[in-house]
Design a protein around this motif. Structure first.
Motif, PDB file in Angstrom:
ATOM      1  N   GLY A  69       0.812  -1.211   0.000  1.00 50.47           N
ATOM      2  CA  GLY A  69       0.000   0.000   0.000  1.00 50.47           C
ATOM      3  C   GLY A  69       0.842   1.256   0.000  1.00 50.47           C
ATOM      4  N   MET A  70       1.871   1.293   0.844  1.00 53.27           N
ATOM      5  CA  MET A  70       2.728   2.470   0.906  1.00 53.27           C
ATOM      6  C   MET A  70       3.517   2.637  -0.393  1.00 53.27           C
ATOM      7  N   LEU A  71       3.934   1.524  -1.001  1.00 50.26           N
ATOM      8  CA  LEU A  71       4.659   1.598  -2.264  1.00 50.26           C
ATOM      9  C   LEU A  71       3.783   2.217  -3.349  1.00 50.26           C
ATOM     10  N   ALA A  72       2.536   1.750  -3.452  1.00 51.28           N
ATOM     11  CA  ALA A  72       1.626   2.285  -4.459  1.00 51.28           C
ATOM     12  C   ALA A  72       1.355   3.766  -4.216  1.00 51.28           C
ATOM     13  N   ALA A  73       1.112   4.131  -2.949  1.00 50.12           N
ATOM     14  CA  ALA A  73       0.781   5.527  -2.633  1.00 50.12           C
ATOM     15  C   ALA A  73       1.953   6.455  -2.900  1.00 50.12           C
ATOM     16  N   SER A  74       3.166   6.037  -2.550  1.00 46.93           N
ATOM     17  CA  SER A  74       4.322   6.918  -2.716  1.00 46.93           C
ATOM     18  C   SER A  74       4.781   6.994  -4.166  1.00 46.93           C
ATOM     19  N   ILE A  75       4.707   5.867  -4.905  1.00 42.96           N
ATOM     20  CA  ILE A  75       5.012   5.919  -6.339  1.00 42.96           C
ATOM     21  C   ILE A  75       4.057   6.887  -7.025  1.00 42.96           C
ATOM     22  N   ASN A  76       2.781   6.808  -6.648  1.00 41.91           N
ATOM     23  CA  ASN A  76       1.780   7.681  -7.256  1.00 41.91           C
ATOM     24  C   ASN A  76       2.055   9.152  -6.966  1.00 41.91           C
ATOM     25  N   GLY A  77       2.667   9.431  -5.810  1.00 42.30           N
ATOM     26  CA  GLY A  77       2.955  10.814  -5.459  1.00 42.30           C
ATOM     27  C   GLY A  77       4.059  11.429  -6.290  1.00 42.30           C
ATOM     28  N   SER A  78       5.011  10.621  -6.779  1.00 43.38           N
ATOM     29  CA  SER A  78       6.170  11.177  -7.492  1.00 43.38           C
ATOM     30  C   SER A  78       6.223  10.844  -8.973  1.00 43.38           C
ATOM     31  N   ILE A  79       5.401   9.905  -9.428  1.00 42.68           N
ATOM     32  CA  ILE A  79       5.558   9.404 -10.790  1.00 42.68           C
ATOM     33  C   ILE A  79       5.306  10.496 -11.834  1.00 42.68           C
ATOM     34  N   LEU A  80       4.457  11.477 -11.495  1.00 48.96           N
ATOM     35  CA  LEU A  80       4.175  12.549 -12.451  1.00 48.96           C
ATOM     36  C   LEU A  80       5.324  13.537 -12.581  1.00 48.96           C
ATOM     37  N   LEU A  81       6.174  13.630 -11.562  1.00 44.97           N
ATOM     38  CA  LEU A  81       7.236  14.631 -11.593  1.00 44.97           C
ATOM     39  C   LEU A  81       8.083  14.514 -12.847  1.00 44.97           C
ATOM     40  N   ILE A  82       8.348  13.299 -13.257  1.00 48.80           N
ATOM     41  CA  ILE A  82       9.273  13.082 -14.367  1.00 48.80           C
ATOM     42  C   ILE A  82       8.555  12.738 -15.669  1.00 48.80           C
ATOM     43  N   SER A  83       7.263  12.414 -15.586  1.00 48.76           N
ATOM     44  CA  SER A  83       6.516  12.050 -16.787  1.00 48.76           C
ATOM     45  C   SER A  83       5.602  13.161 -17.286  1.00 48.76           C
ATOM     46  N   LEU A  84       5.608  14.326 -16.625  1.00 49.12           N
ATOM     47  CA  LEU A  84       4.730  15.417 -17.045  1.00 49.12           C
ATOM     48  C   LEU A  84       4.961  15.885 -18.483  1.00 49.12           C
ATOM     49  N   PRO A  85       6.211  15.934 -18.983  1.00 49.74           N
ATOM     50  CA  PRO A  85       6.368  16.339 -20.386  1.00 49.74           C
ATOM     51  C   PRO A  85       5.553  15.461 -21.339  1.00 49.74           C
ATOM     52  N   ALA A  86       5.609  14.134 -21.133  1.00 45.48           N
ATOM     53  CA  ALA A  86       4.867  13.215 -22.006  1.00 45.48           C
ATOM     54  C   ALA A  86       3.367  13.377 -21.808  1.00 45.48           C
ATOM     55  N   ILE A  87       2.932  13.603 -20.557  1.00 43.15           N
ATOM     56  CA  ILE A  87       1.499  13.771 -20.283  1.00 43.15           C
ATOM     57  C   ILE A  87       0.983  15.050 -20.942  1.00 43.15           C
ATOM     58  N   PHE A  88       1.741  16.145 -20.824  1.00 44.68           N
ATOM     59  CA  PHE A  88       1.325  17.396 -21.444  1.00 44.68           C
ATOM     60  C   PHE A  88       1.235  17.242 -22.963  1.00 44.68           C
ATOM     61  N   ALA A 136       9.403   1.394   1.328  1.00 46.18           N
ATOM     62  CA  ALA A 136       8.311   1.555   0.364  1.00 46.18           C
ATOM     63  C   ALA A 136       7.766   2.978   0.378  1.00 46.18           C
ATOM     64  N   ALA A 137       7.619   3.557   1.582  1.00 44.31           N
ATOM     65  CA  ALA A 137       6.990   4.867   1.714  1.00 44.31           C
ATOM     66  C   ALA A 137       7.819   5.974   1.079  1.00 44.31           C
ATOM     67  N   ILE A 138       9.123   5.971   1.308  1.00 42.77           N
ATOM     68  CA  ILE A 138       9.969   7.038   0.785  1.00 42.77           C
ATOM     69  C   ILE A 138      10.783   6.545  -0.409  1.00 42.77           C
ATOM     70  N   GLY A 139      11.230   5.287  -0.354  1.00 43.97           N
ATOM     71  CA  GLY A 139      11.914   4.733  -1.515  1.00 43.97           C
ATOM     72  C   GLY A 139      11.009   4.720  -2.747  1.00 43.97           C
ATOM     73  N   GLY A 140       9.688   4.530  -2.505  1.00 47.58           N
ATOM     74  CA  GLY A 140       8.743   4.549  -3.615  1.00 47.58           C
ATOM     75  C   GLY A 140       8.723   5.878  -4.336  1.00 47.58           C
ATOM     76  N   SER A 141       8.977   6.980  -3.594  1.00 50.93           N
ATOM     77  CA  SER A 141       8.996   8.290  -4.248  1.00 50.93           C
ATOM     78  C   SER A 141      10.192   8.410  -5.176  1.00 50.93           C
ATOM     79  N   PHE A 142      11.305   7.728  -4.861  1.00 50.77           N
ATOM     80  CA  PHE A 142      12.444   7.698  -5.774  1.00 50.77           C
ATOM     81  C   PHE A 142      12.173   6.744  -6.938  1.00 50.77           C
ATOM     82  N   ILE A 143      11.617   5.569  -6.606  1.00 50.54           N
ATOM     83  CA  ILE A 143      11.330   4.579  -7.645  1.00 50.54           C
ATOM     84  C   ILE A 143      10.316   5.127  -8.649  1.00 50.54           C
ATOM     85  N   GLY A 144       9.361   5.939  -8.148  1.00 54.06           N
ATOM     86  CA  GLY A 144       8.372   6.539  -9.036  1.00 54.06           C
ATOM     87  C   GLY A 144       9.009   7.368 -10.131  1.00 54.06           C
TER      88      GLY A 144
END
Length: 569
Positions: free
Chosen positions: A24-43, A160-168
């Motif tokens: 759960g923490m992995l999913a939540a934290s990945i979701n928090g950071s995954i857009l940071l680096i993929s926003l160019p493609a999303i836009f 998972a909680a904080i490492g997920g933000s890097f993995i995201g």
């Protein structure tokens, strides 16, 4: 003091709780950071131009909407977990998170601003589910594990909680390079499996204490924090002729009213019979100083991610021949040493802190982090990657040494019946720290860019035979536009100069201005000027976290039968 009540559970229940809450923490934290680096493609996918003034708000809320929702609600859902059952609130959070993951995966291509605001709205609702997960997972683990194994359990969960933000960041780069919609699909299998598993296996191990809802406390805290965070978001946008809007009546009103409501929250909580958050917990030194350390470290860590993305996507990678379209993928890859350092240190420090206390690991980790920030400031913009990677690893190692012992010390210091709200407060420091870091670090960077970038841009454009008046006008664009362009790995010169202007220039000048290296060379010196401000602040925050961790004391576990526990030195 109410004694902790343990329901009969199979011997392996603690590992079931650990594996599910970690997912759960992995999913939540990945979701928090995954857009940071993929926003160019999303836009590009939804058909938005990042530098249009009307889209700046969309860009900011795409990044911050999820984090604002989780920051505001984690304390409330922690208290609800104490009152209604931590597993019950956690399971509901997984369900909401998963439904929103499915809804996000249905965003159509080419939907423009409407699709972008749909994405933001669904992510805010998903942040509600994420807050339920974050607020209760730590408490569920603390209930399930004996105190001599909590450091290891919380260490793995914190990976998972904080490492997920890097993995995201890495996953976002990989998936955006294939298809931007995969960025949203990735959470669907996590969510479906985790939700079914949670409802099937997770049960409460303490007896919930039903209490009247503290509506005054919930409303003053929630609305106050929302207004402050919105004020921060609005403050880093241009305002009239100013680079930022910190002096605008709107921002001052938002911050003033928000802070007044938070003060009102503190007054309410000190007077009501059943408060949303029991302020007496702050009398427990490991709890209060542990949360101060967590907030300081979180602000410094959040700012680091943004600065590294800008540095890699906007400057270093284009200077080394990477196209702007592929920089998100490679930025994620080149930031891997940060993730590796964190993943190596966190479970080890969590395990060792069970036997030796939190102080040596939390203090040592923050001192290592401060050292790494000082060293990163000394690098040139076009650095040698092996040295850069070593410093990232060192920074991740420092964060990893700190996080699990700090979390364990906070959770061990409170009575069993108050673990939900304690976990909620700890999650608030992590999430609010991320949002505060955006406002603080973007502001510091914009100040640095505003001092140096306009003059450098005007001179560089005139050197490429752009008329002086046109060059001056282009260089007068808000510094935040160039900052976001670098953050998105995007060359803005084709938009700052109209096609009519470019048509009058020699082909060699057009090729230079719109090529891979013109904008990165332009940004390099002003960016490093701003980076010194930002990383100096990070270094100071790490030293504050180290001092707070030292003051929190040594190994300490709350005595359930004692009314006034005293931390051990």
């Amino acid at each position: 003091m109410q004694a902790e009540h343990h329901a009969a559970r199979p011997a392996n229940y603690k590992w079931v709780a650990l594996s599910n809450t970690t997912l759960g923490m992995l999913a939540a934290s990945i979701n928090g950071s995954i857009l940071l680096i993929s926003l160019p493609a999303i836009f590009r996918g939804v058909g938005l131009k990042p530098l249009e003034p009307s889209n700046v708000n969309i860009l900011l809320w795409s990044i911050m909407g999820y984090m604002v929702a989780t920051s505001v609600l984690v304390v409330t859902f922690g208290r609800l977990g104490d009152a209604l059952g931590r597993a019950r609130i956690y399971n509901l959070g997984f369900l909401i998170f998963t439904i929103c993951a499915v809804a996000l995966s249905l965003i159509p291509s080419g939907g423009g601003a409407l699709a972008a605001w749909y994405m933001i709205g669904v992510r805010v609702i998903q942040g509600v589910g994420g807050a339920m997960l974050m607020a209760n997972s730590t408490a569920i683990l603390t209930d399930a594990f004996p105190q001599d194994q909590r450091g290891l359990a919380l260490g793995i969960n914190t990976v998972a909680a904080i490492g997920g933000s890097f993995i995201g960041l890495l996953i976002g780069g990989l998936l955006a390079d294939i298809d931007w919609q995969l960025v949203f699909w990735i959470n669907v299998p996590f969510g479906v499996i985790g939700t079914v598993w949670a409802y099937w296996k997770l049960r409460d191990r303490t007896t919930p204490r039903r209490r009247p809802v503290d509506w005054a406390g919930n409303l003053t805290f929630g609305i106050g924090l929302i207004l402050v965070l919105i004020g921060i978001t609005e403050g880093i946008q241009p305002y009239g002729s100013s680079a930022m809007a910190w002096g605008s009546p709107e921002v001052l009103t938002l911050l003033g009213v928000g802070l007044a409501l938070i003060v009102a929250f503190l007054i309410v909580e000190s007077r009501v019979a059943f408060p949303m958050f029991d302020l007496k917990l702050f009398r427990i030194r490991p709890f209060s100083l542990g949360n101060l350390a967590s907030l300081s470290a979180s602000i410094g860590r959040g700012g680091l991610q943004f600065m590294l993305i800008i540095w890699l996507q906007g400057i270093w990678l284009p200077l080394h021949g990477y196209s702007f379209e592929e920089t998100p993928l490679w930025a994620g890859i080149f930031m891997l040493p940060l993730t590796v350092g964190f993943l190596v240190a966190t479970p080890v420090s969590g395990y060792l802190s069970d036997h030796h206390g939190a102080r040596p690991f939390a203090v040592g980790g923050m001192l290592i982090g401060a050292l790494s920030f000082a060293a990163l400031m000394m690098l040139p913009p076009d650095f040698s990657y092996p040295l850069f990677a070593a410093l990232l690893f060192l920074n991740g190692l420092g964060s990893g040494l700190f996080v699990a012992p700090n979390s364990t010390a906070i959770m061990n210091s409170v009575p069993a019946a108050e673990r939900g709200q304690a976990a909620g407060m700890r999650a608030t420091t992590l999430n609010a720290g991320q949002v505060l870091s955006i406002g603080i670090f973007f502001s510091l960077m914009i100040l640095g860019l505003t001092e140096q970038l306009p003059g450098a841009m005007e001179a560089a454009l005139i050197a490429e035979q752009v008329p002086q008046a046109v060059a001056h006008h282009a260089a007068s664009a808000p510094a935040v536009a160039s900052l976001f362009a670098a953050f998105l790995g995007y060359n803005p010169m084709g938009e700052l100069l109209s096609p009519d202007v470019l048509a009058t220039l020699p082909p060699a000048s057009v090729a230079e201005i719109t090529g891979k290296t013109f904008f990165p060379h332009l940004m390099a010196a002003p960016f490093m000027h701003g980076l010194v401000f930002a990383f100096t602040f990070s270094m100071i925050l790490n030293l504050i976290a180290a001092a707070a961790s030292w003051g929190a004391g040594g190994k300490f576990v709350h005595a359930e039968s004692e009314a006034s526990p005293v931390p051990a030195e």
